[in-house]
Design an enzyme around this catalytic site. Structure first.
Site, PDB file in Angstrom:
ATOM      1  CB  SER A  65      -0.948   0.011   1.203  1.00 28.51           C
ATOM      2  OG  SER A  65      -2.071  -0.806   0.949  1.00 28.51           O
ATOM      3  CE  LYS A  68      -4.641   1.827  -0.686  1.00 33.95           C
ATOM      4  NZ  LYS A  68      -4.042   0.544  -0.312  1.00 33.95           N
ATOM      5  CB  SER A 129      -4.486   1.649   3.809  1.00 34.51           C
ATOM      6  OG  SER A 129      -3.692   1.218   2.733  1.00 34.51           O
ATOM      7  CE  LYS A 253      -1.583   4.102   2.594  1.00 33.43           C
ATOM      8  NZ  LYS A 253      -1.496   2.987   3.575  1.00 33.43           N
TER       9      LYS A 253
END
Length: 434
Positions: A65, A68, A129, A253
């Site tokens: 993730s 992202k 997320s 993140k």
């Protein structure tokens, strides 16, 4: 009692083994003083992109993730370009809906018959997320996730990333997308090196620093006061308010899949120092935060921002520039701001100011504060520092500007200057003859 030959050989073998092990251990500590327990890691100065530490940083790895961050970049870019706005609304496709209902993944459940604002979906993606929300944003921006993936790869190349492959907007394995993954991509995951991931973080912080407004939110309720309300706790547990709280962390993140292991791209600021760290494929949820702490502690403890020269500094070897057709024939040049950069403690003596001029002479009229070049700090020490981008050293430079105004000379003065210039030239020619 004398030692038998076999025992002597066994003793010598044991001593040799211990010496080799000791040597290897010492070498490992020297080559990797932090002994980061992850497949790859990097620590970077967010101002210049100077790499302070790296381990296996060029190897493409599954980034989960952390992908992202690039999706966030494209959304923030579209908002800044007024292609979309925070208050625009969208319905939810069957694809985004089905992914959002999979609560074994990180998600906020979405409804087919509801409309959601870009802000709602972005916050769900950046804080929690949420994968279905991410797909919905990709579809808003590009019409389909297939087209959005094309935009991702093009933007990654434009940003200067080198070792990457993006196959979807979320970082999930395509096999988890119910056969609706982007066209032309197989069962695969997004890949990037730690160095490229750090570069992506560097660029989003430089181009869209507002990314931290949402990334720093520790928890928020999605659609409060509705049947769909769900508490979103930020997966970045190093935010100061959360369980592994670390002073100064405000992004960026996390990510984890079976292939990627546990990953984390972090950024933290203390006073005038902002650092970026990346940890890839660590062993557990807690490990990625512990290894990140090692990196950031190393950076904050061993590096400092230091003013090398003040504003108004004039380099002794180049204090001014010649001026043509002016009331005066020279004008002073000096730094517009202090030259300040991140350096390893105790290494200030290894930096030398160096002038880089845009022109060798000026023509009147000249305004005060007119930029004529830059002052850069040239490092002459023993360490080989690398930068994420070729212009890294230039990011640490300051403008050189004129210190006074020079008006254009009047007609009579110009004639006199031309006469003096002619006789100066003539004298040089005559000297050349003898």
């Amino acid at each position: 009692m004398q030692m038998t030959r076999s025992k002597r050989w066994a003793t010598l073998f044991l001593i040799g083994t211990l010496l080799i092990a000791s040597t290897l251990s010492t070498w490992a500590q020297t080559s990797d003083p932090l002994r980061i327990q992850a497949e790859a890691a990097i620590l970077v100065d967010a101002a210049s992109g100077m790499i302070l530490y790296q381990k296996n940083a060029d190897q493409p790895l599954a980034m989960a993730s952390m992908s992202k961050i690039l999706t966030e970049y494209l959304i923030l870019e579209a908002i800044n370009n007024q292609q979309i706005s925070w208050e625009d609304t969208t319905s939810i496709s069957e694809y985004a809906y089905r992914v959002s209902q999979n609560l074994s993944l990180s998600n906020v459940p979405l409804r087919r018959n509801e409309h959601y604002t870009i802000r709602e979906l972005y916050e769900a993606m950046a804080i929690y997320s949420a994968n279905g929300a991410t797909i919905a944003l990709a579809e808003v921006l590009a019409g389909s996730e297939t087209e959005f993936v094309r935009l991702m790869n093009a933007k990654a190349k434009e940003l200067g990333m080198k070792n990457f492959t993006f196959v979807n907007s979320t970082g999930l394995n395509n096999k988890d997308l119910f056969g609706m993954h982007p066209a032309g991509t197989a069962d695969a995951e997004n890949l990037a090196s730690a160095k490229d991931t750090a570069l992506l973080a560097l660029r989003i912080l430089q181009d869209y620093p507002e990314v931290l407004n949402v990334a720093s939110i520790p928890r928020k309720t999605f659609r409060p006061d509705t049947p769909d309300a769900i508490r979103m706790d930020n997966w970045n547990w190093m935010l100061p308010e959360l369980i592994y709280g670390y002073e100064g962390i405000d992004g960026l993140k996390t990510g984890s899949t079976a292939l990627a292991g546990y990953c984390f791209t972090a950024t933290a600021q203390r006073n005038d120092r902002r650092l970026i760290s990346v940890v890839m494929n660590s062993r557990s949820y807690a490990d990625r935060f512990q290894e990140t702490k090692k990196l950031l502690d190393y950076g904050f403890n061993n590096f400092e921002r230091k003013e090398l020269v003040p504003a108004g500094y004039q380099v002794p070897e180049q204090p001014d520039l010649p001026v043509q057709k002016g009331r005066t024939n020279r004008v002073g040049i000096a730094t517009a701001k202090p030259l300040t950069l991140l350096i390893r403690r105790g290494e200030a003596e290894h930096y030398q100011p160096q002038v880089q001029l845009e022109t060798e002479r000026l023509t009147a009229p000249v305004t005060k504060g007119q930029q004529v070049g830059r002052l850069v700090a040239t490092y002459t020490g023993p360490t080989q520092y690398e930068y994420l981008t070729a212009d890294g050293p230039l990011r640490e430079s300051v403008a050189l500007v004129t210190t006074a105004e020079v008006e254009k000379a009047g007609f009579v003065r110009l004639i006199l200057q031309q006469i003096r210039a002619f006789f100066s030239w003539l004298a040089q020619q005559i000297r050349g003859l003898f």
